[in-house]
Design a protein around this motif. Structure first.
Motif, PDB file in Angstrom:
ATOM      1  N   LEU A  55     -11.633   6.178  -8.550  1.00  0.00           N
ATOM      2  CA  LEU A  55     -10.644   6.558  -7.545  1.00  0.00           C
ATOM      3  C   LEU A  55      -9.739   7.684  -8.046  1.00  0.00           C
ATOM      4  O   LEU A  55      -9.406   8.616  -7.299  1.00  0.00           O
ATOM      5  N   ASP A  56      -9.347   7.613  -9.307  1.00  0.00           N
ATOM      6  CA  ASP A  56      -8.510   8.674  -9.884  1.00  0.00           C
ATOM      7  C   ASP A  56      -9.250  10.014  -9.868  1.00  0.00           C
ATOM      8  O   ASP A  56      -8.656  11.061  -9.597  1.00  0.00           O
ATOM      9  N   THR A  57     -10.539   9.975 -10.158  1.00  0.00           N
ATOM     10  CA  THR A  57     -11.344  11.201 -10.127  1.00  0.00           C
ATOM     11  C   THR A  57     -11.393  11.770  -8.722  1.00  0.00           C
ATOM     12  O   THR A  57     -11.274  12.986  -8.513  1.00  0.00           O
ATOM     13  N   LEU A  58     -11.574  10.900  -7.740  1.00  0.00           N
ATOM     14  CA  LEU A  58     -11.596  11.353  -6.349  1.00  0.00           C
ATOM     15  C   LEU A  58     -10.271  11.995  -5.969  1.00  0.00           C
ATOM     16  O   LEU A  58     -10.244  13.060  -5.325  1.00  0.00           O
ATOM     17  N   VAL A  59      -9.157  11.374  -6.339  1.00  0.00           N
ATOM     18  CA  VAL A  59      -7.835  11.920  -6.016  1.00  0.00           C
ATOM     19  C   VAL A  59      -7.660  13.294  -6.645  1.00  0.00           C
ATOM     20  O   VAL A  59      -7.150  14.233  -6.018  1.00  0.00           O
ATOM     21  N   GLN A  60      -8.112  13.453  -7.892  1.00  0.00           N
ATOM     22  CA  GLN A  60      -7.979  14.729  -8.577  1.00  0.00           C
ATOM     23  C   GLN A  60      -8.840  15.803  -7.910  1.00  0.00           C
ATOM     24  O   GLN A  60      -8.385  16.934  -7.693  1.00  0.00           O
ATOM     25  N   PHE A  61     -10.078  15.471  -7.566  1.00  0.00           N
ATOM     26  CA  PHE A  61     -10.960  16.429  -6.892  1.00  0.00           C
ATOM     27  C   PHE A  61     -10.376  16.841  -5.545  1.00  0.00           C
ATOM     28  O   PHE A  61     -10.415  18.016  -5.165  1.00  0.00           O
ATOM     29  N   ASP A  62      -9.840  15.866  -4.818  1.00  0.00           N
ATOM     30  CA  ASP A  62      -9.260  16.157  -3.502  1.00  0.00           C
ATOM     31  C   ASP A  62      -8.029  17.051  -3.648  1.00  0.00           C
ATOM     32  O   ASP A  62      -7.818  17.989  -2.859  1.00  0.00           O
ATOM     33  N   ARG A  63      -7.213  16.801  -4.679  1.00  0.00           N
ATOM     34  CA  ARG A  63      -6.039  17.637  -4.917  1.00  0.00           C
ATOM     35  C   ARG A  63      -6.451  19.068  -5.272  1.00  0.00           C
ATOM     36  O   ARG A  63      -5.862  20.042  -4.785  1.00  0.00           O
ATOM     37  N   ASP A  64      -7.481  19.204  -6.107  1.00  0.00           N
ATOM     38  CA  ASP A  64      -7.962  20.546  -6.483  1.00  0.00           C
ATOM     39  C   ASP A  64      -8.470  21.307  -5.264  1.00  0.00           C
ATOM     40  O   ASP A  64      -8.244  22.519  -5.128  1.00  0.00           O
ATOM     41  N   LEU A  65      -9.162  20.585  -4.363  1.00  0.00           N
ATOM     42  CA  LEU A  65      -9.686  21.237  -3.161  1.00  0.00           C
ATOM     43  C   LEU A  65      -8.557  21.710  -2.267  1.00  0.00           C
ATOM     44  O   LEU A  65      -8.612  22.833  -1.725  1.00  0.00           O
TER      45      LEU A  65
END
Length: 581
Positions: free
Chosen positions: A566-576
């Protein structure tokens, strides 16, 4: 900041957007009470006045806890655009809930039943008022929270709703592609059919697709390229669906459609609930109006499902925890037949335990309501079902759960990486959820095995006591035989006594044979008694079975992995988002 007579809102605080307007999070200018402010867009203002007013007029006639409440109708102070003020549902839409990684495979059983109960209640109120919604979908079902913190779901967005009496028809088109009845889909999306009239039962198709979506996390009818990229195949799937099928999916491009009359294995619903739900879905997901249920049939079937009692039963022969739904008026015998179908343990072999105590119904009680014989149960404290037979009960189906485990592409594509991270997080959460359930079931299994062992131990010791009594009687019989033999020796007609049908010789032989069997039985009972004792073979094999052990921390490790995903998903979404800005 925008203003109306009594309300204020920020244009940046958007709750949702639609084809005719935008919904903002607003507040009352005096009390500060939160509200949902729907402001018509330019396209919405171009519609005829009677259509602009339809939603507020419909809401004004509705008063139900499962339908969003109308608070006021005002005008924006500058543009004079129509403003519809409604109660705010802080939990978001059901569509947004289903898009969360933890719900990628559908809602949990308790949450699903809450959605089903609330949506059906709201629909029933609409039918009582002679209103058809015409755009039922997860996006138009909102979640609110009561004072006790529990969720409740409400129907909203009545832009396309209209009054329609039984037997009356309408010809206008509205709704969302994936949830449209096939006849409306052909005309609205493919534009291949001639104008025709539709009954209010088109709402049943939409609610069927919605229920399937909530139960599984995905749409029931899916071309490989997606429902909006291959619209012709989408229409073919819904119109050529075999009777009884509740889903049709094209797994790969140019492949045949895979039909199914069951819910997928990844679905979180119990087998008993699935068995009750599938006939309902099959009966409303019928394109032919002659084959589709009426509203009365739908409401009767869902009422029958929702009013059932819940019993948690752990089947020891299957190593499976069941959620059993039965009628409050069902007899003990009827409940046993239901459990027999789920577990394969026939009623004559069923043994029930709860908290170490046997549960049983008398011959008279078997015809009485089962509810009176049953304690309150939870997943952690279920009724345990064991088999009195020596044979194997029906084995539970292997838990082969179909999960989509993605792999990241070597190419740099931030949008694709976000989708892949979401799939990975969903799979990780599902694996953790399933492992936690298995671990809980193993805890119940060990407790149940301990109860069975205690009962086995008690019965063995009772048998040994009775055996001791039999041995006393055997010794007395032996002494009597010895005395009888001495008397026979002195008798003058010994041959006649010996050859008599119940002569001493036959009796003596029978006693010797019985003594041998008693000695053998005593030896076996002693072995069983020793194995049941703490540290014995049976105690160790039942109560210390191989599997998840607390010391392994397997479930906790999977929880950490799910959190990292979930943390990885949040980080990827923030980068996008940063890149798009």
């Amino acid at each position: 900041m925008q203003l109306s007579q009594n309300y204020t809102w920020l244009l940046t605080d958007v709750l949702g957007r639609g084809s005719t307007g935008c919904v903002y999070h607003g507040r009352h200018r005096t009390t500060g009470a939160p509200s949902a402010i729907k402001v018509l867009s330019v396209d919405g203002m171009r519609r005829p006045p009677e259509l602009q007013e339809r939603e507020s007029r419909v809401l004004a006639e509705l008063d139900h806890p499962n339908i969003v409440r109308l608070l006021a109708v005002e005008e924006e102070s500058v543009t004079r655009h129509r403003v519809v003020v409604m109660e705010v549902c802080s939990g978001g839409s059901l569509h947004s809930i289903l898009n969360e990684p933890e719900n990628a495979y559908g809602l949990s059983e308790d949450d699903f039943l809450q959605v089903l109960s609330d949506v059906v209640a709201g629909m029933n109120h609409l039918r009582e008022k002679g209103i058809v919604h015409r755009d039922l979908k997860p996006g138009n079902i909102m979640r609110a929270f009561r004072a006790d913190g529990k969720a409740t779901y409400k129907l909203t967005d009545f832009d396309t709703a209209r009054w329609l009496e039984d037997g009356e028809q309408f010809v206008s088109l509205c709704g969302t592609e994936e949830y449209l009845h096939p006849d409306m889909y052909a005309r609205a999306v493919l534009r291949t059919s001639q104008p025709r009239a539709y009954h209010a039962t088109v709402d049943l198709w939409s609610i069927g697709v919605t229920i399937y979506h909530v139960a599984t996390g995905c749409l029931p009818f899916r071309p490989h390229a997606g429902p909006r990229r291959d619209q012709k195949l989408m229409h073919q799937i819904t119109t050529r669906k075999p009777k009884g099928a509740i889903s049709g999916v094209q797994e790969q491009a140019n492949e045949k459609i895979t039909w199914s009359d069951t819910l997928p294995s990844s679905c979180l619903l119990s087998e008993c609930l699935k068995a009750l739900l599938v006939p309902i879905l099959a009966s409303v997901l019928e394109a032919d109006p002659g084959q589709c249920w009426s509203f009365d049939q739908f409401f009767a079937a869902t009422k029958d499902l929702l009013q059932r009692e819940l019993l948690h039963v752990y089947s020891l022969p299957q190593h499976t925890l069941h959620r059993v739904y039965y009628h409050a008026h069902d007899t003990w015998a009827q409940l046993q037949e239901l459990l027999s179908g789920l577990t394969g343990v026939t009623p004559d072999l069923q043994l029930f335990f709860n908290e170490g105590r046997p549960l049983a119904a008398t011959a008279a009680g078997a015809a009485a309501a089962a509810r009176g014989h049953l304690p309150a149960t939870t997943p952690h404290d279920p009724v345990v079902l064991a088999s009195a037979g020596t044979g194997q009960a029906q084995a539970a189906a292997p838990r082969q759960i179909e999960l989509h485990i993605p792999t990241f592409s070597r190419n740099t594509d931030m949008l694709q990486d976000v989708h892949t991270a979401q799939d990975a997080a969903s799979a990780a959460i599902q694996i953790h959820r399933l492992s936690d359930r298995v671990a809980q079931e193993q805890v119940v299994a060990r407790r149940a095995a301990s109860w069975i062992r205690s009962k086995f131990e008690d019965e063995t010791r009772t048998a040994l006591q009775r055996l001791a009594e039999v041995k006393v009687r055997r010794d007395a019989a032996g002494d009597l035989l010895h005395k009888t033999r001495r008397l026979c020796t002195l008798a003058t007609r010994q041959e006649q006594l010996t050859s008599a049908p119940c002569g001493v010789t036959e009796v003596e032989a029978a006693v010797r044979s019985a003594c041998g069997r008693l000695e053998e039985l005593e030896g076996r009972l002693m072995e069983v008694d020793a194995s049941c004792a703490p540290g014995g073979d049976l105690s160790a094999s039942w109560c210390q079975s191989v599997g998840f052990q607390p010391s392994d921390c397997s479930v906790e490790r999977l929880a950490v992995l799910a959190k990292l995903s979930l943390d990885t998903l949040v980080q990827f979404d923030r980068d996008l988002q940063q890149r798009s800005e």
